[in-house]
Design an enzyme around this catalytic site. Structure first.
Site, PDB file in Angstrom:
ATOM      1  N   ARG A  15      55.238  38.544  37.361  1.00  6.73           N
ATOM      2  CA  ARG A  15      55.399  38.814  35.939  1.00  6.73           C
ATOM      3  C   ARG A  15      56.003  40.186  35.660  1.00  6.73           C
ATOM      4  NH1 ARG A  15      49.551  37.270  33.725  1.00  6.73           N
ATOM      5  NH2 ARG A  15      49.018  37.544  35.944  1.00  6.73           N
ATOM      6  N   THR A  79      42.860  35.990  46.628  1.00  8.05           N
ATOM      7  CA  THR A  79      42.116  37.210  46.956  1.00  8.05           C
ATOM      8  C   THR A  79      41.154  37.001  48.125  1.00  8.05           C
ATOM      9  OG1 THR A  79      40.558  36.594  45.198  1.00  8.05           O
ATOM     10  CG2 THR A  79      42.281  38.179  44.638  1.00  8.05           C
TER      11      THR A  79
END
Length: 396
Positions: A15, A79
């Site tokens: 992004r 993660t």
């Protein structure tokens, strides 16, 4: 006990729409990952492990000077998967393991210390740093139960009711080492993204009837994650206000602090006055009782005390002696040295030159590759012609 810290820095940051890894986008003149590592260094950790991935060599190159171990996440699968890459590096950790992200550059040592102390005091399997925010969109929601935190639900997996929860997961955790090592093998990809989520360790702890604690960050803005250029701009404004407040409390006057930008590695002496739209970059050092007027930019330079820099000057990698005056509209290029009491006026450009004590060049001059002695007066329109097409020659 001192924590071992894992910093997750493998992502590209799609992004951000950039060829630069997200961790290297700058705030206050420094890559954001260094702001995180500065906060970590402030708690004196046992060890720091940085998980790299996208453009790993490029990120590793900025870590010089920091005592870190780096590991590689070849594929970015979440993660949980990132932390798995650090298993060997944390296997002999004597204390808890703290997990942070490289895109939370506003963290302070005080906040990390609060998390570590709470974790050590409660003997929890995991302690989560949370924050209360008005707009929780995009963040994992903290679902609480009587025994503490029951689970963390990501935005894409959250129900309509869960999306209304204002308490969010900041992505900052403190784990008991043994629990973390065992939990990493139990994390699955059973979610909308098909990734290994580290927050799934919360559910594993609950199933094992282990304590899952939470610490609400006293200042939610510290936990802001950078996911876009809009976020980067907002964080820059927060950090600028934080830095400017520090220097004002040290005795620096700012006429319009919202427009003054001071790099984190710079320093400004007391009783110095900064006008609007001043930028102080890099490792600049400014002495006491200086006046720096509007529109001036100073980068990696040393400014003595009682110096006046008039409007719209550009000063790069230069040294200005005390009681000197520069500008307006002057340009000091790298390796310029002004001895004490020198005066440089409007539309004067100086490069790789030494201007002697008390000497003057008040207007419309170019002085390059020159050594100018004491008490010299250089009139309007003077230039040094030092290049014959093949070599530079010094003017004395």
């Amino acid at each position: 006990m001192k924590p071992t810290v894992i910093v997750l820095a493998a992502g590209l940051g799609t992004r951000m729409k950039s060829g630069l890894p997200k961790a290297l986008h700058e705030l206050a003149g420094r890559p954001m990952i260094l702001h995180v590592l500065d906060a970590v260094r402030g708690i004196d950790p046992q060890r720091v492990v940085v998980v790299l991935g996208h453009q790993a060599d490029r990120v590793r190159a900025v870590l010089d000077g920091y005592a870190v171990t780096t590991v590689i996440q070849e594929r970015q699968l979440g993660t949980g998967h990132a932390v798995q890459q650090a298993e060997k590096a944390i296997a002999d950790a004597g204390g808890p393991v703290m997990v942070l992200c490289a895109d939370t550059p506003l963290l302070t040592p005080e906040t990390l210390r609060l998390l570590a102390e709470r974790h050590n005091r409660t003997c929890a399997a995991v302690t989560v740093m949370t924050a209360m925010v008005d707009n929780p969109f995009g963040y994992g929601r903290i679902v609480r139960s009587k025994g503490g935190v029951s689970r963390i639900v990501e935005e894409k997996d959250a129900s309509a009711v869960q999306k209304k929860i204002r308490e969010i997961n900041t992505g900052i955790y403190c784990f008991e080492r043994n629990f973390l090592l065992s939990a990493l093998g139990g994390i699955t990809t059973d979610n909308a993204q098909g990734e290994y989520y580290l927050p799934d360790a919360i559910a594993l702890a609950r199933r094992k009837r282990r304590t899952v604690g939470a610490v609400v960050c006293p200042n939610a803005e510290e936990t802001v994650g950078i996911n876009s250029r809009v976020d980067l701009s907002a964080a820059e404004a927060i950090l600028r206000r934080r830095i400017n407040r520090h220097w004002m409390l040290q005795g620096v006057t700012m006429h319009d602090p919202e427009t003054v930008s001071i790099a984190q590695g710079a320093a400004v002496g007391r009783d110095t006055v900064l006008y609007a739209n001043v930028r102080i970059e890099g490792t600049t050092r400014i002495g006491e009782n200086c006046v720096i007027m509007s529109g001036t930019r100073i980068a990696d330079s040393t400014i003595g005390s009682n110096v006046t820099l008039k409007d719209y000057c550009v000063i790069e990698k230069s040294e200005i002696g005390e009681k000197s005056s520069v500008g307006p509209f002057a340009h000091l290029r790298p390796d310029t040295v002004l001895r004490p009491g020198a005066q440089i006026g409007n539309f004067v450009e100086i490069k790789k030159s030494v201007i002697g004590e008390g000497s003057k060049a008040n207007h419309l001059s170019y002085i390059g590759d020159a050594t100018v002695g004491k008490d010299v007066n250089i009139g309007a329109g003077v230039i040094t012609c030092n290049y014959d097409g093949f070599q530079k020659h010094r003017t004395v």
